[in-house]
Design an enzyme around this catalytic site. Structure first.
Site, PDB file in Angstrom:
ATOM      1  N   VAL A  79       0.833  -1.196   0.000  1.00 54.08           N
ATOM      2  CA  VAL A  79       0.000   0.000   0.000  1.00 54.08           C
ATOM      3  C   VAL A  79       0.873   1.254   0.000  1.00 54.08           C
ATOM      4  CG1 VAL A  79      -0.183   0.092   2.535  1.00 54.08           C
ATOM      5  CG2 VAL A  79      -1.950   1.173   1.127  1.00 54.08           C
ATOM      6  N   THR A  80       0.420   2.271  -0.718  1.00 54.95           N
ATOM      7  CA  THR A  80       1.079   3.573  -0.663  1.00 54.95           C
ATOM      8  C   THR A  80       0.019   4.652  -0.774  1.00 54.95           C
ATOM      9  OG1 THR A  80       2.988   4.846  -1.438  1.00 54.95           O
ATOM     10  CG2 THR A  80       1.534   3.926  -3.133  1.00 54.95           C
ATOM     11  N   HIS A 127      -0.967   8.466  -2.517  1.00 52.74           N
ATOM     12  CA  HIS A 127      -0.737   9.516  -3.502  1.00 52.74           C
ATOM     13  C   HIS A 127      -1.572  10.726  -3.115  1.00 52.74           C
ATOM     14  CE1 HIS A 127       1.351   6.686  -5.991  1.00 52.74           C
ATOM     15  NE2 HIS A 127       0.274   5.986  -6.291  1.00 52.74           N
ATOM     16  N   LEU A 180       8.217   3.017  -5.447  1.00 47.30           N
ATOM     17  CA  LEU A 180       8.090   2.439  -6.781  1.00 47.30           C
ATOM     18  C   LEU A 180       7.065   1.323  -6.772  1.00 47.30           C
ATOM     19  CD1 LEU A 180      10.906   3.846  -7.179  1.00 47.30           C
ATOM     20  CD2 LEU A 180      11.485   1.956  -8.677  1.00 47.30           C
ATOM     21  N   GLY A 181       6.287   1.246  -7.832  1.00 47.77           N
ATOM     22  CA  GLY A 181       5.370   0.144  -8.035  1.00 47.77           C
ATOM     23  C   GLY A 181       5.126  -0.008  -9.519  1.00 47.77           C
ATOM     24  N   LEU A 199       6.663   5.632 -10.449  1.00 50.75           N
ATOM     25  CA  LEU A 199       7.274   6.146  -9.228  1.00 50.75           C
ATOM     26  C   LEU A 199       6.441   7.283  -8.646  1.00 50.75           C
ATOM     27  CD1 LEU A 199       8.983   9.147  -9.534  1.00 50.75           C
ATOM     28  CD2 LEU A 199      10.031   7.758 -11.328  1.00 50.75           C
ATOM     29  N   CYS A 223       4.207   0.845   2.142  1.00 55.03           N
ATOM     30  CA  CYS A 223       4.804  -0.263   1.401  1.00 55.03           C
ATOM     31  C   CYS A 223       4.934  -1.525   2.257  1.00 55.03           C
ATOM     32  CB  CYS A 223       6.151   0.135   0.805  1.00 55.03           C
ATOM     33  SG  CYS A 223       6.027   1.544  -0.337  1.00 55.03           S
TER      34      CYS A 223
END
Length: 225
Positions: free
Chosen positions: A76-77, A79, A141-142, A154, A171
């Site tokens: 998970v991130t 944005h 990064l994913g 990114l 992450c």
């Protein structure tokens, strides 16, 4: 010396996450061997995205921020506004590189960008992304590769509210500190940073940037894709 591969660079401004994701999928699925590579630059409305390996328990308290399961790698991130997101939509076969090299070269472009602003940043074994000397994560990064072509990319923290990161295990790492370029002494303007990051990305990937004024068609994806 090998000729550089052209890449169309597009600035999307601020956008909701889902339409950009669907447009990336559509471009990847529809492209052929001669399709020109693209690099999309965007900042997103607030959203948590959960990668294919993502565990829902790493979202601790989403609150009013939506959580979207997506088809990239990783956990998970977050944005949000003030974060520069770059999506290299490139044909890896044409560039002659694999996924591991793509990750390393994207990381190096971010590291080189940080060096431009006078501070050192680093990789961490087993944890893709870029970190400052005190262990704080400045970029995530994913990626996803389909039919030999990459999408996703990114997320570089420039000048943003970091509070939402406290609602997740970034992450997948509980207590992972995060930071911004502004807090490290760099600028807070996304376009200024993009003007530095893009040449570094192009140098790492063997691309020649062609900036375009026309944005991608964010309605290109078929319904339900």
């Amino acid at each position: 010396m090998d000729a550089l591969t052209p890449v169309r660079v597009r600035w999307l401004g601020r956008q909701a996450y889902a339409p950009v994701w669907r447009a990336m999928q559509a471009l990847t699925d529809q492209r052929g061997a001669e399709t020109v590579d693209e690099l999309w630059l965007v900042q997103h409305d607030p959203v948590f995205t959960l990668g294919q390996a993502g565990k829902p328990e790493h979202v601790l308290a989403a609150g009013d921020i939506p959580v979207i399961p997506v088809d990239r790698g990783g956990q998970v991130t977050y944005h949000g506004p003030g974060q520069l997101v770059a999506y290299p939509l490139v044909d890896l076969r044409r560039l002659g590189i694999g996924v591991k090299a793509l990750v390393e070269r994207i990381e190096q472009a971010i590291i080189d960008t940080c060096a431009t602003y006078g501070f050192a940043a680093f990789r961490k074994d087993g944890a893709p992304g870029v970190y400052t000397s005190d262990g704080a994560k400045i970029a995530a990064l994913g990626l996803r590769v389909r039919r030999g072509c990459s999408f996703h990319g990114l997320a570089f923290n420039i000048a943003m509210d970091l509070e939402p990161f406290q609602r997740i295990n970034p992450c997948g790492y509980a207590g992972q500190p995060v930071t911004t370029l502004l807090d490290c002494g760099g600028p807070g303007e996304l376009r200024l940073v993009a003007d530095v990051l893009v040449p570094h990305l192009c140098r790492q990937l063997g691309l020649a940037a062609e900036w375009r004024d026309d944005p991608p068609d964010l309605g290109a994806a078929p319904a339900g894709s």
